[in-house]
Write a protein that holds these residues in place. Sequence first.
Motif, PDB file in Angstrom:
ATOM      1  N   GLY A   1       0.788  -1.223   0.000  1.00 54.62           N
ATOM      2  CA  GLY A   1       0.000   0.000   0.000  1.00 54.62           C
ATOM      3  C   GLY A   1       0.819   1.272   0.000  1.00 54.62           C
ATOM      4  N   LEU A   2       2.137   1.143   0.048  1.00 56.18           N
ATOM      5  CA  LEU A   2       3.002   2.316   0.141  1.00 56.18           C
ATOM      6  C   LEU A   2       3.397   2.836  -1.241  1.00 56.18           C
ATOM      7  CD1 LEU A   2       5.376   1.268   3.070  1.00 56.18           C
ATOM      8  CD2 LEU A   2       3.293   2.662   3.187  1.00 56.18           C
ATOM      9  N   THR A   3       3.521   4.157  -1.341  1.00 59.90           N
ATOM     10  CA  THR A   3       3.979   4.795  -2.583  1.00 59.90           C
ATOM     11  C   THR A   3       5.485   5.019  -2.509  1.00 59.90           C
ATOM     12  OG1 THR A   3       3.760   7.072  -1.778  1.00 59.90           O
ATOM     13  CG2 THR A   3       1.760   6.007  -2.649  1.00 59.90           C
ATOM     14  N   PHE A   4       6.002   5.823  -3.414  1.00 60.51           N
ATOM     15  CA  PHE A   4       7.424   6.145  -3.407  1.00 60.51           C
ATOM     16  C   PHE A   4       7.675   7.595  -2.973  1.00 60.51           C
ATOM     17  CE2 PHE A   4       7.249   2.357  -5.944  1.00 60.51           C
ATOM     18  CZ  PHE A   4       8.378   1.659  -5.541  1.00 60.51           C
ATOM     19  N   SER A   5       6.718   8.166  -2.257  1.00 59.82           N
ATOM     20  CA  SER A   5       6.942   9.484  -1.652  1.00 59.82           C
ATOM     21  C   SER A   5       8.007   9.333  -0.564  1.00 59.82           C
ATOM     22  CB  SER A   5       5.647  10.017  -1.036  1.00 59.82           C
ATOM     23  OG  SER A   5       5.288   9.253   0.106  1.00 59.82           O
ATOM     24  N   ASP A   6       8.601  10.440  -0.159  1.00 62.02           N
ATOM     25  CA  ASP A   6       9.632  10.373   0.883  1.00 62.02           C
ATOM     26  C   ASP A   6       9.073   9.768   2.166  1.00 62.02           C
ATOM     27  OD1 ASP A   6      11.402  11.491  -0.869  1.00 62.02           O
ATOM     28  OD2 ASP A   6      11.517  13.452   0.116  1.00 62.02           O
ATOM     29  N   ASP A   7       7.854  10.167   2.548  1.00 63.55           N
ATOM     30  CA  ASP A   7       7.249   9.637   3.779  1.00 63.55           C
ATOM     31  C   ASP A   7       7.010   8.135   3.682  1.00 63.55           C
ATOM     32  OD1 ASP A   7       7.250  12.113   4.962  1.00 63.55           O
ATOM     33  OD2 ASP A   7       5.119  12.515   4.620  1.00 63.55           O
ATOM     34  N   ASP A   8       6.505   7.681   2.540  1.00 62.88           N
ATOM     35  CA  ASP A   8       6.243   6.249   2.387  1.00 62.88           C
ATOM     36  C   ASP A   8       7.532   5.445   2.250  1.00 62.88           C
ATOM     37  OD1 ASP A   8       3.565   6.576   2.691  1.00 62.88           O
ATOM     38  OD2 ASP A   8       2.985   5.889   0.696  1.00 62.88           O
ATOM     39  N   ARG A   9       8.544   6.044   1.655  1.00 61.24           N
ATOM     40  CA  ARG A   9       9.847   5.363   1.610  1.00 61.24           C
ATOM     41  C   ARG A   9      10.377   5.143   3.024  1.00 61.24           C
ATOM     42  NH1 ARG A   9      13.447   5.950  -3.176  1.00 61.24           N
ATOM     43  NH2 ARG A   9      12.151   6.502  -4.949  1.00 61.24           N
ATOM     44  N   GLN A  10      10.211   6.161   3.863  1.00 62.67           N
ATOM     45  CA  GLN A  10      10.653   6.034   5.252  1.00 62.67           C
ATOM     46  C   GLN A  10       9.849   4.974   5.992  1.00 62.67           C
ATOM     47  OE1 GLN A  10      10.338  10.221   6.400  1.00 62.67           O
ATOM     48  NE2 GLN A  10      12.567  10.386   6.406  1.00 62.67           N
ATOM     49  N   GLU A  11       8.540   4.935   5.747  1.00 61.79           N
ATOM     50  CA  GLU A  11       7.701   3.926   6.389  1.00 61.79           C
ATOM     51  C   GLU A  11       8.061   2.530   5.873  1.00 61.79           C
ATOM     52  OE1 GLU A  11       4.739   1.987   8.659  1.00 61.79           O
ATOM     53  OE2 GLU A  11       5.914   3.824   8.898  1.00 61.79           O
ATOM     54  N   ASN A  12       8.374   2.427   4.604  1.00 65.56           N
ATOM     55  CA  ASN A  12       8.819   1.164   4.015  1.00 65.56           C
ATOM     56  C   ASN A  12      10.035   0.621   4.775  1.00 65.56           C
ATOM     57  OD1 ASN A  12       8.923  -0.888   1.875  1.00 65.56           O
ATOM     58  ND2 ASN A  12      10.705   0.217   1.103  1.00 65.56           N
ATOM     59  N   ILE A  13      11.017   1.490   4.982  1.00 69.32           N
ATOM     60  CA  ILE A  13      12.246   1.068   5.663  1.00 69.32           C
ATOM     61  C   ILE A  13      11.985   0.806   7.146  1.00 69.32           C
ATOM     62  CG2 ILE A  13      14.599   1.757   6.287  1.00 69.32           C
ATOM     63  CD1 ILE A  13      14.134   0.935   3.320  1.00 69.32           C
ATOM     64  N   ARG A  14      11.103   1.587   7.762  1.00 73.80           N
ATOM     65  CA  ARG A  14      10.790   1.350   9.175  1.00 73.80           C
ATOM     66  C   ARG A  14      10.188  -0.047   9.362  1.00 73.80           C
ATOM     67  NH1 ARG A  14       7.068   0.854  12.779  1.00 73.80           N
ATOM     68  NH2 ARG A  14       5.392   0.969  11.235  1.00 73.80           N
ATOM     69  N   ARG A  15       9.241  -0.397   8.499  1.00 75.66           N
ATOM     70  CA  ARG A  15       8.612  -1.723   8.608  1.00 75.66           C
ATOM     71  C   ARG A  15       9.629  -2.834   8.372  1.00 75.66           C
ATOM     72  NH1 ARG A  15       2.872  -1.118   5.297  1.00 75.66           N
ATOM     73  NH2 ARG A  15       2.145   0.784   6.346  1.00 75.66           N
ATOM     74  N   ILE A  16      10.460  -2.651   7.352  1.00 85.11           N
ATOM     75  CA  ILE A  16      11.481  -3.657   7.059  1.00 85.11           C
ATOM     76  C   ILE A  16      12.437  -3.811   8.232  1.00 85.11           C
ATOM     77  CG2 ILE A  16      13.473  -4.186   5.577  1.00 85.11           C
ATOM     78  CD1 ILE A  16      10.562  -4.591   4.434  1.00 85.11           C
ATOM     79  N   SER A  17      12.800  -2.695   8.834  1.00 81.39           N
ATOM     80  CA  SER A  17      13.712  -2.735   9.982  1.00 81.39           C
ATOM     81  C   SER A  17      13.112  -3.521  11.132  1.00 81.39           C
ATOM     82  CB  SER A  17      14.042  -1.303  10.438  1.00 81.39           C
ATOM     83  OG  SER A  17      14.632  -0.561   9.401  1.00 81.39           O
ATOM     84  N   GLU A  18      11.826  -3.318  11.373  1.00 80.49           N
ATOM     85  CA  GLU A  18      11.155  -4.060  12.438  1.00 80.49           C
ATOM     86  C   GLU A  18      11.118  -5.562  12.137  1.00 80.49           C
ATOM     87  OE1 GLU A  18      10.282  -3.050  15.312  1.00 80.49           O
ATOM     88  OE2 GLU A  18       9.882  -0.891  15.216  1.00 80.49           O
ATOM     89  N   VAL A  19      10.846  -5.902  10.883  1.00 79.48           N
ATOM     90  CA  VAL A  19      10.826  -7.315  10.494  1.00 79.48           C
ATOM     91  C   VAL A  19      12.225  -7.919  10.608  1.00 79.48           C
ATOM     92  CG1 VAL A  19      10.422  -8.929   8.590  1.00 79.48           C
ATOM     93  CG2 VAL A  19       8.807  -7.075   9.001  1.00 79.48           C
ATOM     94  N   ALA A  20      13.225  -7.172  10.147  1.00 79.12           N
ATOM     95  CA  ALA A  20      14.610  -7.662  10.230  1.00 79.12           C
ATOM     96  C   ALA A  20      15.021  -7.881  11.683  1.00 79.12           C
ATOM     97  CB  ALA A  20      15.551  -6.681   9.543  1.00 79.12           C
ATOM     98  N   LYS A  21      14.581  -6.992  12.544  1.00 77.87           N
ATOM     99  CA  LYS A  21      14.867  -7.132  13.979  1.00 77.87           C
ATOM    100  C   LYS A  21      14.291  -8.438  14.526  1.00 77.87           C
ATOM    101  CE  LYS A  21      13.805  -4.884  18.404  1.00 77.87           C
ATOM    102  NZ  LYS A  21      13.107  -3.741  19.031  1.00 77.87           N
TER     103      LYS A  21
END
Length: 198
Positions: free
Chosen positions: A73-93
Motif C-alpha cells: 500500500g506504500l507509494t514512493f513518496s519520501d514519507d512512504d519510503r521512510q515507512e517502508n524502511i521502518r517496517r522492514i527494519s522491524e521485520v529484520a529485527k
Amino acid sequence: MSEKLHIIPHDHKIKKADRIAQKKHKPTILWFTGLSGSGKSTLASALEYKLHQEGINTYILDGDNIRNGLNKGLTFSDDDRQENIRRISEVAKLFVDAGIVVLTAFISPFKEDRAMARSMVESGEFIEVFVDCPLEICEQRDVKGLYQKARSGEITKFTGIDSPFEAPENPEITVQTHKLSLDESVDQLFKFVSKQIL
C-alpha cells in the motif's frame, strides 16, 4: 489515555541466546544499499546461497517482493519510503531475535533511515553493505527499464534521477559491482561476513 498503555509485551521462555546456541552462528542484518541496478538483489541472493551451503540460517527481504505484500500500500513518496524502511527494519529485527542472518536488499536512499535500522539491534548485529556502482553503469544495465521511464517522466521521485541517494559514509563493507564479477563480489562478502557471524 493512550492505547499503548494497554500493550504489555509477553516475556517468552526461549530467548535469542537460546536460538543462537541452537544455530551455532550469530544473527545479523546484512543491509544491502545502493542504486537501482547496482546489483543488490543479485548479490544478496548469491551470498545467501553460499551461506546456506555452509549451514547458516538465512532469509532475504527484497524490496520488490516486500512491496508486493507487507508494504504493497506504500507509494514512493519520501514519507512512504521512510515507512517502508521502518517496517522492514522491524521485520529484520524479529529475524535477528529468531537467530537468523537476514539479508535486506533495498535502495534505502536516506542515511537517517539506515541509521534507524541499525539502532534497532545490538552493536555488531548490523552490517551495512554499500553496493557501489556509478549511476551511468546502473542506467546502462537498467535491468527493469526503470531509468528509461524515469528519464521520460513516466516515473517520478526515482532515486538517482529526481530523488537523492545519500551514499553511506562508513559502511562495514563496500562492494564495487562494476569492477568485480559476481563471484568475486560474493567471495569478498563471504570472507567478511563469515568472520562476523561464525
